[in-house]
Design a protein around this motif. Structure first.
Motif, PDB file in Angstrom:
ATOM      1  N   PHE A 121       0.838  -1.195   0.000  1.00 11.55           N
ATOM      2  CA  PHE A 121       0.000   0.000   0.000  1.00 11.55           C
ATOM      3  C   PHE A 121       0.875   1.248   0.000  1.00 11.55           C
ATOM      4  O   PHE A 121       1.716   1.419   0.875  1.00 11.55           O
ATOM      5  N   VAL A 122       0.666   2.118  -0.988  1.00  7.79           N
ATOM      6  CA  VAL A 122       1.355   3.409  -1.044  1.00  7.79           C
ATOM      7  C   VAL A 122       0.416   4.406  -0.380  1.00  7.79           C
ATOM      8  O   VAL A 122      -0.651   4.712  -0.914  1.00  7.79           O
ATOM      9  N   ALA A 123       0.806   4.878   0.804  1.00  9.25           N
ATOM     10  CA  ALA A 123      -0.088   5.755   1.549  1.00  9.25           C
ATOM     11  C   ALA A 123       0.688   6.580   2.570  1.00  9.25           C
ATOM     12  O   ALA A 123       1.733   6.151   3.055  1.00  9.25           O
ATOM     13  N   ASP A 124       0.143   7.746   2.870  1.00  3.04           N
ATOM     14  CA  ASP A 124       0.678   8.566   3.943  1.00  3.04           C
ATOM     15  C   ASP A 124      -0.002   8.235   5.268  1.00  3.04           C
ATOM     16  O   ASP A 124       0.529   8.494   6.335  1.00  3.04           O
ATOM     17  N   TYR A 125      -1.203   7.682   5.191  1.00  2.00           N
ATOM     18  CA  TYR A 125      -1.941   7.237   6.368  1.00  2.00           C
ATOM     19  C   TYR A 125      -2.625   5.941   5.979  1.00  2.00           C
ATOM     20  O   TYR A 125      -3.277   5.855   4.943  1.00  2.00           O
ATOM     21  N   LEU A 126      -2.487   4.933   6.807  1.00  2.00           N
ATOM     22  CA  LEU A 126      -3.038   3.615   6.504  1.00  2.00           C
ATOM     23  C   LEU A 126      -3.889   3.145   7.673  1.00  2.00           C
ATOM     24  O   LEU A 126      -3.461   3.191   8.823  1.00  2.00           O
ATOM     25  N   GLY A 127      -5.111   2.717   7.380  1.00  2.00           N
ATOM     26  CA  GLY A 127      -5.998   2.189   8.406  1.00  2.00           C
ATOM     27  C   GLY A 127      -6.437   0.783   8.031  1.00  2.00           C
ATOM     28  O   GLY A 127      -6.578   0.466   6.850  1.00  2.00           O
ATOM     29  N   TYR A 128      -6.649  -0.050   9.035  1.00  2.00           N
ATOM     30  CA  TYR A 128      -7.061  -1.441   8.814  1.00  2.00           C
ATOM     31  C   TYR A 128      -8.231  -1.760   9.726  1.00  2.00           C
ATOM     32  O   TYR A 128      -8.261  -1.351  10.887  1.00  2.00           O
ATOM     33  N   TYR A 129      -9.207  -2.495   9.185  1.00  2.00           N
ATOM     34  CA  TYR A 129     -10.375  -2.882   9.975  1.00  2.00           C
ATOM     35  C   TYR A 129     -10.777  -4.300   9.587  1.00  2.00           C
ATOM     36  O   TYR A 129     -10.844  -4.635   8.397  1.00  2.00           O
ATOM     37  N   HIS A 169     -18.440   4.124  10.422  1.00  2.00           N
ATOM     38  CA  HIS A 169     -17.833   4.917  11.501  1.00  2.00           C
ATOM     39  C   HIS A 169     -16.315   4.802  11.453  1.00  2.00           C
ATOM     40  O   HIS A 169     -15.604   5.779  11.677  1.00  2.00           O
ATOM     41  N   TRP A 170     -15.802   3.616  11.163  1.00  2.00           N
ATOM     42  CA  TRP A 170     -14.355   3.441  11.034  1.00  2.00           C
ATOM     43  C   TRP A 170     -13.814   4.275   9.885  1.00  2.00           C
ATOM     44  O   TRP A 170     -12.781   4.924  10.008  1.00  2.00           O
ATOM     45  N   LEU A 171     -14.513   4.265   8.724  1.00  2.00           N
ATOM     46  CA  LEU A 171     -14.080   5.079   7.583  1.00  2.00           C
ATOM     47  C   LEU A 171     -14.047   6.559   7.953  1.00  2.00           C
ATOM     48  O   LEU A 171     -13.105   7.276   7.611  1.00  2.00           O
ATOM     49  N   TYR A 172     -15.074   7.022   8.646  1.00  2.00           N
ATOM     50  CA  TYR A 172     -15.104   8.408   9.095  1.00  2.00           C
ATOM     51  C   TYR A 172     -13.910   8.695  10.020  1.00  2.00           C
ATOM     52  O   TYR A 172     -13.234   9.714   9.882  1.00  2.00           O
ATOM     53  N   ALA A 173     -13.641   7.799  10.951  1.00  2.00           N
ATOM     54  CA  ALA A 173     -12.521   8.006  11.882  1.00  2.00           C
ATOM     55  C   ALA A 173     -11.188   8.053  11.131  1.00  2.00           C
ATOM     56  O   ALA A 173     -10.320   8.877  11.449  1.00  2.00           O
ATOM     57  N   CYS A 174     -11.026   7.202  10.135  1.00  2.00           N
ATOM     58  CA  CYS A 174      -9.790   7.225   9.330  1.00  2.00           C
ATOM     59  C   CYS A 174      -9.661   8.548   8.592  1.00  2.00           C
ATOM     60  O   CYS A 174      -8.588   9.165   8.585  1.00  2.00           O
ATOM     61  N   TRP A 175     -10.749   8.987   7.931  1.00  2.00           N
ATOM     62  CA  TRP A 175     -10.688  10.249   7.188  1.00  2.00           C
ATOM     63  C   TRP A 175     -10.376  11.404   8.133  1.00  2.00           C
ATOM     64  O   TRP A 175      -9.539  12.262   7.843  1.00  2.00           O
ATOM     65  N   ASN A 176     -11.029  11.425   9.268  1.00  2.00           N
ATOM     66  CA  ASN A 176     -10.826  12.494  10.240  1.00  2.00           C
ATOM     67  C   ASN A 176      -9.381  12.494  10.750  1.00  2.00           C
ATOM     68  O   ASN A 176      -8.738  13.550  10.827  1.00  2.00           O
ATOM     69  N   ALA A 177      -8.850  11.332  11.077  1.00  2.00           N
ATOM     70  CA  ALA A 177      -7.470  11.240  11.574  1.00  2.00           C
ATOM     71  C   ALA A 177      -6.475  11.673  10.507  1.00  2.00           C
ATOM     72  O   ALA A 177      -5.530  12.420  10.784  1.00  2.00           O
ATOM     73  N   ALA A 178      -6.678  11.244   9.265  1.00  2.00           N
ATOM     74  CA  ALA A 178      -5.761  11.616   8.185  1.00  2.00           C
ATOM     75  C   ALA A 178      -5.817  13.113   7.911  1.00  2.00           C
ATOM     76  O   ALA A 178      -4.779  13.767   7.760  1.00  2.00           O
TER      77      ALA A 178
END
Length: 130
Positions: free
Chosen positions: A21-29, A80-89
Motif C-alpha cells: 500500500f502506497v499511503a501517507d496514512y493507513l488504516g485497517y479494519y 464509523h471506522w471510515l469516518y474516523a480514518c478520514w478524520n485522523a488523516a
C-alpha cells in the motif's frame, strides 16, 4: 532496510495477495465478515479503499472527503471506522476546514439510520415501519 510495524493476516486467501500500500496514512479494519484497508494519500487528498470481498488486486473505491463511495454497502461500524480514518488523516496532515465539520454533521445524521451505503437517505415518516 524497512522494518515493518504491522503484518496484516489475509483472512480471505481467495481475494489474492495483499498489495504494497502506497499511503501517507493507513488504516485497517476487520469486521469479522471482511477486511478493509484505508490508504490515504495527501498529495491527492483522497483515500483508496481495499476490501477483501472485492479482491486485493486494486482499490474497490476512492473516498474524497467524508462521503461514502457509491456502489458499496457498509455496516454502521465500517462507516464509523471510515469516518474516523478520514478524520485522523485530515487532522494529521492539517486540513480541518469547515467543509469537514459540515460533512461530519451530515455523516452523523445519515449514519443514525443504521445500515449505510452511499445512497442512504432518511425515509419519509410515512414510510417508516412501526
Amino acid at each position: 532496510m524497512t522494518e515493518f510495524l504491522l503484518t496484516i493476516p489475509n483472512h480471505a486467501p481467495q481475494a489474492g495477495r495483499l498489495p504494497h500500500f502506497v499511503a501517507d496514512y493507513l488504516g485497517y479494519y476487520d469486521s469479522g465478515q471482511r477486511q478493509l484497508v484505508f490508504a490515504f494519500r495527501r498529495d491527492l487528498w483522497s483515500a483508496n479503499l481495499y476490501l477483501s470481498t472485492c479482491g486485493w488486486g486494486q482499490a474497490c473505491a476512492t473516498m474524497r472527503g467524508m462521503k461514502l463511495p457509491t456502489g458499496l454497502a457498509f455496516t454502521a461500524d465500517e462507516a464509523h471506522w471510515l469516518y474516523a480514518c478520514w478524520n485522523a488523516a485530515s487532522q494529521r496532515f492539517g486540513r480541518t476546514a469547515l467543509e469537514n465539520v459540515i460533512e461530519r454533521q451530515l455523516f452523523r445524521f445519515v449514519s443514525s439510520t443504521g445500515e449505510l451505503n452511499a445512497a442512504t437517505r432518511p425515509a419519509p415518516a410515512s414510510q417508516v415501519l412501526q
